[in-house]
Write a protein that holds these residues in place. Structure first.
Motif, short mmCIF file in Angstrom:
data_model
loop_
_atom_site.label_atom_id
_atom_site.label_comp_id
_atom_site.label_asym_id
_atom_site.label_seq_id
_atom_site.Cartn_x
_atom_site.Cartn_y
_atom_site.Cartn_z
N PHE A 1 0.83 -1.20 0.00
CA PHE A 1 0.00 0.00 0.00
C PHE A 1 0.86 1.26 0.00
CE2 PHE A 1 0.91 -0.57 4.47
CZ PHE A 1 0.97 0.71 4.98
N MET A 2 2.09 1.16 0.52
CA MET A 2 2.97 2.32 0.53
C MET A 2 3.38 2.70 -0.90
SD MET A 2 5.46 1.40 3.72
CE MET A 2 4.79 0.90 5.33
N ALA B 1 11.26 7.23 -3.25
CA ALA B 1 10.31 6.12 -3.22
C ALA B 1 9.84 5.78 -4.63
CB ALA B 1 9.12 6.47 -2.33
N LEU B 2 9.56 6.81 -5.43
CA LEU B 2 9.07 6.57 -6.79
C LEU B 2 10.15 5.96 -7.68
CD1 LEU B 2 6.97 9.84 -7.24
CD2 LEU B 2 6.08 7.51 -6.99
N VAL B 3 11.40 6.33 -7.45
CA VAL B 3 12.51 5.69 -8.17
C VAL B 3 12.60 4.22 -7.78
CG1 VAL B 3 15.03 5.58 -8.38
CG2 VAL B 3 13.86 7.78 -8.55
N SER B 4 12.43 3.93 -6.49
CA SER B 4 12.59 2.56 -6.00
C SER B 4 11.54 1.61 -6.57
CB SER B 4 12.53 2.53 -4.47
OG SER B 4 11.21 2.70 -4.00
N ILE B 5 10.36 2.15 -6.93
CA ILE B 5 9.31 1.28 -7.49
C ILE B 5 9.21 1.41 -9.01
CG2 ILE B 5 7.97 1.23 -5.35
CD1 ILE B 5 6.09 3.33 -6.54
N GLY B 6 10.14 2.15 -9.62
CA GLY B 6 10.25 2.15 -11.07
C GLY B 6 9.43 3.19 -11.80
#
Length: 348
Positions: free
Chosen positions: A27-28, A72-77
């Motif tokens: 959800f994060m 965070a957005l980089v980490s999830i692509g």
């Protein structure tokens, strides 16, 4: 496949703590995506990479918050960082989350998914136990009586349905049809796509009054006021026009009580002229109940505000359609890994 005693574990069975954590904390990632949309980060980055400082200034958000969110957005692509530390959109974010993109459906995610569907899942535990509060939303009928909620849902759903509507127009041949009935057709995204592809079509849409009022604006903007009309009402209860060449039900059966589904199929059969086609587009799981994941999760999502919803599968749907008198013409994917399209025909 791995067998453990009498229990068969599928290819996607979770066996590690890390796997469990990725689900529990998923959800994060969703909220990171939604926050990026609300801050317009993907649109701000559409014209090219930016430093964190420049992005913070453009978004009018403190630098520390931009750094944490973009990390965070980089980490999830969804974003990437260049060697010079500038931040840029991923290909998917550029194509589908930027307001300047032809295929943008960010509003659908920003408003309907984040602000409506996400909170509905907070009802899931109560739905499972059968102790949903009396004032909780427990059906589309209840939900769509709220004018503001109907507006948010309908506007965002329109954005999310235009692409599938174009796909539907390519998959089903309606060149010999002149009358289309779109049951639960919302703001008419599917109808608009079909009418643009087939210039001879005249269409009728049935949906709740608040939705129909919003939909009429989209129909007017599409310059289809002379070819499309609305019947404001509940599709389960309304009188349907007859002698139709095609009937469409998109995302309808998963959002009504299971006891109403067969009745909708019967009403479609009665509404069709001989040789007419029924197109059912919805979230459908496999007969072995192993997925697809997104279809299964969307069925769960609908159950959170339609407690009596049924699990819809291609096998059950086609067998039920045959028992009513339909022929099954085609079964296909519409949105890959998420929705199915089943095309029936009424015998001539």
């Amino acid at each position: 496949m791995l067998a453990h005693g009498t229990i068969t574990i599928g290819e996607n069975a979770i066996e590690s703590a890390e796997g469990l954590s990725s689900i529990a904390f998923g959800f994060m990632a969703s909220k990171s995506l939604f926050a990026g949309l609300h801050a317009d980060l993907f649109s701000l980055l559409a014209d090219g990479p930016m430093t964190a400082e420049a992005l913070a200034k453009a978004a009018d958000i403190p630098l520390n918050r931009i750094v944490i969110l973009t990390t965070a957005l980089v980490s999830i692509g969804l974003l990437s960082i260049q060697d010079d530390k500038k931040i840029q959109n991923s290909p998917a974010a550029q194509n589908f989350l930027s307001k300047s993109s032809k295929y943008d459906f960010g509003d659908y995610l920003r408003y309907q998914i984040d602000q409506q569907m996400y909170p509905f899942l907070l009802q899931l535990n109560a739905v499972m136990k059968g102790d949903l509060a009396d004032d909780a939303i427990a059906s589309y009928k209840h939900w769509m009586t709220d004018e503001e909620q109907a507006s948010v849902y309908s506007e965002s759903q329109h954005a999310g349905s235009l692409g599938p509507g174009r796909t539907l127009a390519r998959k089903v041949d309606l060149s010999n049809a002149t009358k289309l009935l779109d049951v639960g057709g919302g703001t008419g995204a599917m109808t608009i796509s079909l009418c643009r592809e087939y210039e001879q079509l005249q269409a009728t849409i049935i949906d709740f009054p608040n939705v129909a009022e919003i939909g009429w604006r989209f129909i007017s903007e599409a310059d289809l006021v002379d070819r499309v009309r609305y019947i404001p009402g509940n599709a389960i209860e309304a009188q349907w026009p007859t002698n139709q060449n095609a009937v469409l039900m998109s995302y309808l059966m998963s959002g009504v009580p299971g006891s109403s589904v067969e009745g909708l199929l019967k009403k479609a059969f009665d509404a069709l002229a001989p040789g007419g086609k029924l197109m059912v587009h919805d979230f459908m799981v496999e007969e072995d109940q192993r997925g697809p994941t997104l279809a299964a999760l969307w069925q769960l999502q609908h159950m959170a505000f339609t407690p009596e919803a049924r699990s819809l599968s291609v096998g059950w749907l086609t067998q039920t359609g045959k028992s009513i008198g339909f022929n099954v013409d085609d079964v296909d994917n519409l949105i890959p890994a998420m929705t199915k399209l089943v095309v029936f025909s009424k015998p001539s």
